[in-house]
Design an enzyme around this catalytic site. Structure first.
Site, PDB file in Angstrom:
ATOM      1  CG  MET A   1      -8.752 -30.557  13.198  1.00 38.94           C
ATOM      2  SD  MET A   1      -8.711 -29.528  11.696  1.00 38.94           S
ATOM      3  CE  MET A   1      -7.269 -28.517  12.046  1.00 38.94           C
ATOM      4  N   PRO A   2      -7.572 -32.362  15.773  1.00 34.01           N
ATOM      5  CG  PRO A   2      -7.748 -34.679  15.704  1.00 34.01           C
ATOM      6  CD  PRO A   2      -8.501 -33.427  15.359  1.00 34.01           C
TER       7      PRO A   2
ATOM      8  CG  LEU B   1      -3.806 -41.044   6.492  1.00 32.17           C
ATOM      9  CD1 LEU B   1      -2.331 -41.385   6.273  1.00 32.17           C
ATOM     10  CD2 LEU B   1      -4.626 -42.323   6.653  1.00 32.17           C
ATOM     11  N   GLY B   2      -3.345 -37.815   5.325  1.00 28.65           N
ATOM     12  CA  GLY B   2      -3.884 -37.408   4.036  1.00 28.65           C
ATOM     13  C   GLY B   2      -4.090 -38.632   3.171  1.00 28.65           C
TER      14      GLY B   2
ATOM     15  N   GLY C   1     -15.432 -23.330  17.233  1.00 28.52           N
ATOM     16  CA  GLY C   1     -15.684 -23.880  18.554  1.00 28.52           C
ATOM     17  C   GLY C   1     -15.298 -25.329  18.711  1.00 28.52           C
TER      18      GLY C   1
ATOM     19  CE1 TYR D   1      -7.386 -35.174  -2.897  1.00 26.34           C
ATOM     20  CE2 TYR D   1      -7.560 -35.929  -0.631  1.00 26.34           C
ATOM     21  CZ  TYR D   1      -7.137 -35.002  -1.554  1.00 26.34           C
ATOM     22  OH  TYR D   1      -6.443 -33.891  -1.114  1.00 26.34           O
TER      23      TYR D   1
ATOM     24  CG  HIS E   1     -10.029 -29.719  -3.945  1.00 22.40           C
ATOM     25  ND1 HIS E   1     -10.301 -31.063  -3.929  1.00 22.40           N
ATOM     26  CD2 HIS E   1      -8.691 -29.626  -3.910  1.00 22.40           C
ATOM     27  CE1 HIS E   1      -9.162 -31.743  -3.898  1.00 22.40           C
ATOM     28  NE2 HIS E   1      -8.172 -30.888  -3.888  1.00 22.40           N
TER      29      HIS E   1
END
Length: 490
Positions: free
Chosen positions: A237-238, A242-243, A234, A273, A329
């Site tokens: 999301m863009p 950017l990663g 619902g 990360y 992941h």
């Protein structure tokens, strides 16, 4: 488990089922999985109604639409003990119509609307009245469901029915408590008899493509005007961002600042990360409202055995009230249990959407029957030399959005990809960079892109993808570059 097995099998058996679609005027809900003519529309403040809505969607294959107030309700707004609180004032005013942010596209394609809401003082919140008065529901079927600690539907459904035209069919609704389970929802949906979709609906509605008809579910189409995609959870999301893989804390701060300044709103990070804290700090330091930024992080397999704690740790590290999306992941021991912890985090309002990273057809076929909430997103390695042309349509056929990491080939391979003769020739034709061609190619395939960079100029360039469009011939040229050449081990 039953409904997710059916979800998987329906993709394979849709053609056979279509041959039987003319038999009878009505079919039961549990034989109508993956129907594109059903919408679950719901309003949720604490996440309880959202969880029920997601389970109904998983059971029926329906699209999800969250009714979101233009001015969000705060905890104080919902304070029943304060007679002057916003919710109390609205509920006392029969004419109150709180404004809604966004709208349902192509409402005409839906024959059946499941309408969900919490019970406030024995009635539906007034924003549900706003929703019903915003569209033409003539000749549609509406099935209400509510969530409450003790109150039932009461007269709420009847009062809502009175708002609609006489041609609207209202079915008996259901009340769910906060302790309701997926099995409770499944049993209720299985007991319903839903009207069959109108014949030739796909043919008469240009919004539904032939591919969607063949797959038995609506592929989550990108909106290139808003630069977003609506997830099956619902939420919007863009489609580019950017990663942050391999970015240090200092690099993260600079990169995220450049992204937000250039209009980007999607940030991808992960526990492994080691920069979640920097991501959260950069978000808090920005002048961008939190609700406009979409943050993705991931649990690594070494967190699966204490996933609930790991989710809380991620929230604390980032200093955020909620996380827009958490992914597993990659597959590992205890991944099902970890995903169930993510489901609970959704119910608790800590996480809005959940998904998977590095899951492919075989892994998904084994995993999905064991969980309750269909992933909103699957994130895999995708670039012109490793295109996953069998995997992407399969994932999309399940109503799941696909996101690509290493869209520019990954470290050590980017230069070769950006200098590929086919790609540079297409870039020259449009007066753009090779990177922009690759990212636009991804998006035209329905793949969300999260290129990594610490260079503000490159970050701005990677967001500038809407001033050109690749032709069918150029898309075919790009598709011909596939080498099945994977650049990482996942």
């Amino acid at each position: 488990m039953k409904r997710l097995i059916a979800l998987f099998l329906s993709v394979c058996t849709l053609t056979m089922l279509a041959a039987c679609s003319s038999q009878g005027a009505e079919i039961s809900a549990n034989s109508k999985l993956q129907s594109s003519n059903i919408l679950v529309a719901y309003f949720s403040c604490t996440g309880t109604t959202r969880q029920i809505a997601q389970w109904i969607s998983g059971e029926t294959g329906a699209d999800l639409y969250e009714i979101i107030a233009e001015t969000p309700y705060t905890a104080e707004d919902r304070n029943y003990n304060n007679s002057s609180s916003r919710a109390n004032r609205e509920q006392a005013d029969a004419s109150a119509r709180p404004a809604i942010s966004g709208n349902v596209e192509n409402i005409e394609q839906y024959d059946v609307i499941f309408l969900g809401y919490p019970i406030w003082h024995g009635q539906a919140p007034r924003i549900i009245s706003t929703f019903l008065e915003s569209y033409d529901f003539s000749n549609k079927t509406i099935i209400p469901f509510c969530t409450s600690h003790s109150s039932g539907l009461g007269s709420s459904a009847a009062n809502l029915h009175a708002i609609c035209s006489d041609s609207v069919t209202w079915m008996d609704g259901q009340r769910f408590s906060g302790s309701a389970s997926a099995n409770d929802v499944s049993a209720w949906v299985d007991s319903l008899t839903l009207p069959e979709a109108e014949e030739n609906k796909l043919e008469n509605n240009p919004a539904l493509s032939e591919a969607e008809e063949n797959r038995g579910n609506i592929v989550r189409e990108f909106n290139f005007e808003t630069k977003t995609v609506q997830l099956n959870s619902g939420y919007e999301m863009p489609i580019m961002g950017l990663g942050t893989y391999s970015l240090t804390d200092a690099e993260c701060a600079v990169s995220i600042a450049a992204l937000l300044e250039a209009g980007g709103r999607l940030i991808d990070t992960a526990y492994m990360y080691h920069n979640e804290a920097a991501v959260g700090q950069a978000i808090r330091d920005s002048a961008i409202p939190r609700e406009e930024i979409f943050v993705i992080t991931k649990l690594y397999p070494n967190q699966f055995d204490h996933a609930a704690e790991a989710i809380d740790d991620a929230l604390a590290r980032m200093g955020l009230d909620y996380i827009d999306m958490i992914l597993l992941h990659h597959p590992g021991d205890g991944d099902v249990e970890a995903y169930l912890a993510l489901e609970q985090a959704v119910a608790d309002g800590k996480v809005h959407s959940i998904g998977l990273s590095n899951w492919y057809i075989k892994e998904l076929g084994e995993f999905l029957p064991q969980v309750n909430i269909t992933p909103a997103l699957v994130q895999n390695e995708i670039h012109p030399y490793y295109q996953e042309n069998d995997v992407i349509p399969y994932i999309q056929s399940l109503g799941i959005v696909v996101q690509g990491w290493y869209p520019l080939g990954g470290r050590g391979h980017t230069s070769e990809l950006l200098n590929d003769e086919t790609i540079t020739a297409i870039a020259a034709t449009h007066g753009v960079s090779s990177a922009q061609v690759i990212l636009r190619w991804n998006m035209q395939k329905g793949v969300v892109v999260i290129p990594g960079s610490s260079n503000p100029d490159h970050i701005r360039e990677n967001l500038d993808l809407f001033g050109f469009e690749l032709t069918d011939e150029e898309m075919a040229q790009m598709n011909a570059l596939d080498r099945n050449e994977k650049h990482d081990w996942y």
